[in-house]
Design an enzyme around this catalytic site. Structure first.
Site, PDB file in Angstrom:
ATOM      1  N   SER A   1       0.831  -1.193   0.000  1.00 50.23           N
ATOM      2  CA  SER A   1       0.000   0.000   0.000  1.00 50.23           C
ATOM      3  C   SER A   1       0.877   1.259   0.000  1.00 50.23           C
ATOM      4  O   SER A   1       1.649   1.468  -0.932  1.00 50.23           O
ATOM      5  CB  SER A   1      -0.955  -0.040   1.202  1.00 50.23           C
ATOM      6  OG  SER A   1      -2.004   0.881   1.055  1.00 50.23           O
TER       7      SER A   1
ATOM      8  N   ASP B   1      -9.568  -4.474  -5.508  1.00 51.35           N
ATOM      9  CA  ASP B   1      -8.795  -3.613  -4.605  1.00 51.35           C
ATOM     10  C   ASP B   1      -8.967  -2.152  -5.024  1.00 51.35           C
ATOM     11  O   ASP B   1      -8.623  -1.779  -6.146  1.00 51.35           O
ATOM     12  CB  ASP B   1      -7.316  -4.004  -4.660  1.00 51.35           C
ATOM     13  CG  ASP B   1      -6.473  -3.263  -3.628  1.00 51.35           C
ATOM     14  OD1 ASP B   1      -6.868  -2.172  -3.185  1.00 51.35           O
ATOM     15  OD2 ASP B   1      -5.398  -3.789  -3.272  1.00 51.35           O
TER      16      ASP B   1
ATOM     17  N   HIS C   1      -8.089  -5.309  -0.174  1.00 54.07           N
ATOM     18  CA  HIS C   1      -6.799  -4.658   0.073  1.00 54.07           C
ATOM     19  C   HIS C   1      -6.068  -5.226   1.285  1.00 54.07           C
ATOM     20  O   HIS C   1      -4.888  -4.931   1.480  1.00 54.07           O
ATOM     21  CB  HIS C   1      -7.003  -3.150   0.249  1.00 54.07           C
ATOM     22  CG  HIS C   1      -5.734  -2.361   0.215  1.00 54.07           C
ATOM     23  ND1 HIS C   1      -4.899  -2.337  -0.884  1.00 54.07           N
ATOM     24  CD2 HIS C   1      -5.135  -1.575   1.154  1.00 54.07           C
ATOM     25  CE1 HIS C   1      -3.850  -1.568  -0.627  1.00 54.07           C
ATOM     26  NE2 HIS C   1      -3.966  -1.099   0.601  1.00 54.07           N
TER      27      HIS C   1
END
Length: 258
Positions: free
Chosen positions: A173, A222, A234
């Site tokens: 991320s 996602d 995610h």
């Protein structure tokens, strides 16, 4: 135990989709605070857990006496400092940047599981280091600049201490953006391979690293890497830990076939 681990993982704050990466926010899972919701949820679900998202080595009843951070059976430690503690030279060095609001400097969703798999595949011939950076919601707007320089310095430190070690990078991320930022400031050949999970910048190259030395994991739906609508997608990258570790080791020239 399994349900507790799942709920804890599901409670980590994640970035929601908007038209620009800079405006992506971190929705709360049962908390009124967006930036602290992930860690607060962990604290409420795992008794005795304390610490901050900055990745410091502060001790608590849940951390080991060596300061290695929270360790969940089968997943690994949320904090690793093999490079900064100069624990000795090994064939490989894995440096990982966690996602927004994750604990320690390795996080919990994917960093520790990948490290565990790498140790198994290499016969523990690997040094593991997490990137200590704020990992707060505001950092998403910096496109990796909040931790990229730190990761780049860790790469240089690792190579200075152990010139023959092969550097393997990973990021999840916001941490994936940190890998991009760090790689852009490093010379060709300093990085051997990289794996990225839920990467907002997945269409961009990773510095001077050849494309066949980079593997992107982006799950269907996602909202961070695909502009999908399934926020839960995610936080499922732990399922890719084995595949990611195998890719890194094979990209470094080591066969993983039995």
């Amino acid at each position: 135990m399994k349900s507790t681990i799942f709920l804890a993982l599901a409670s980590i704050a994640i970035a929601a989709p908007t038209r620009t990466i800079e405006n992506r926010q971190l929705p709360s899972f049962g908390s009124s605070s967006a930036t602290g919701s992930g860690l607060d949820a962990w604290k409420s679900l795992v008794p005795g857990l304390s610490g901050s998202s900055s990745g410091s080595d502060s001790s608590s009843s849940s951390t080991s006496s060596s300061g290695s951070g929270l360790s969940i059976p089968g997943l690994g430690s949320s904090t690793e400092n093999g490079v900064t503690k100069n624990e000795g030279c090994k064939d490989f060095t894995f440096i990982f940047a966690r996602g927004t609001t994750e604990m320690g400097n390795m996080g919990s969703v994917v960093g520790p599981p990948v490290a565990t798999q790498l140790k198994s595949l290499t016969g523990d011939k690997i040094t593991v280091q997490g990137v200590t950076y704020p990992a707060d919601a505001a950092g998403n707007a910096l496109m990796g600049a909040s931790g990229g320089p730190v990761m780049a310095k860790l790469v240089e430190q690792a190579l200075s201490q152990c010139p023959k070690t092969k550097i393997l990078l990973g990021g999840y991320s916001q941490g994936a953006m940190i890998v991009h930022n760090a790689a852009n400031s490093l010379a060709a050949g300093q990085i051997t391979a990289a794996v990225l999970f839920g990467d907002p910048l997945k269409t961009q190259s990773v510095g001077k690293l050849a494309s066949d030395k980079v593997k992107e994991f982006c799950h269907l739906g996602d909202p961070v890497c695909l502009n999908g609508a399934n926020a839960m997608a995610h936080i499922t990258y732990g399922t890719d830990a084995e595949a990611a570790a195998k890719f890194l080791v094979e990209a470094a020239g080591v066969s993983t076939s039995s």
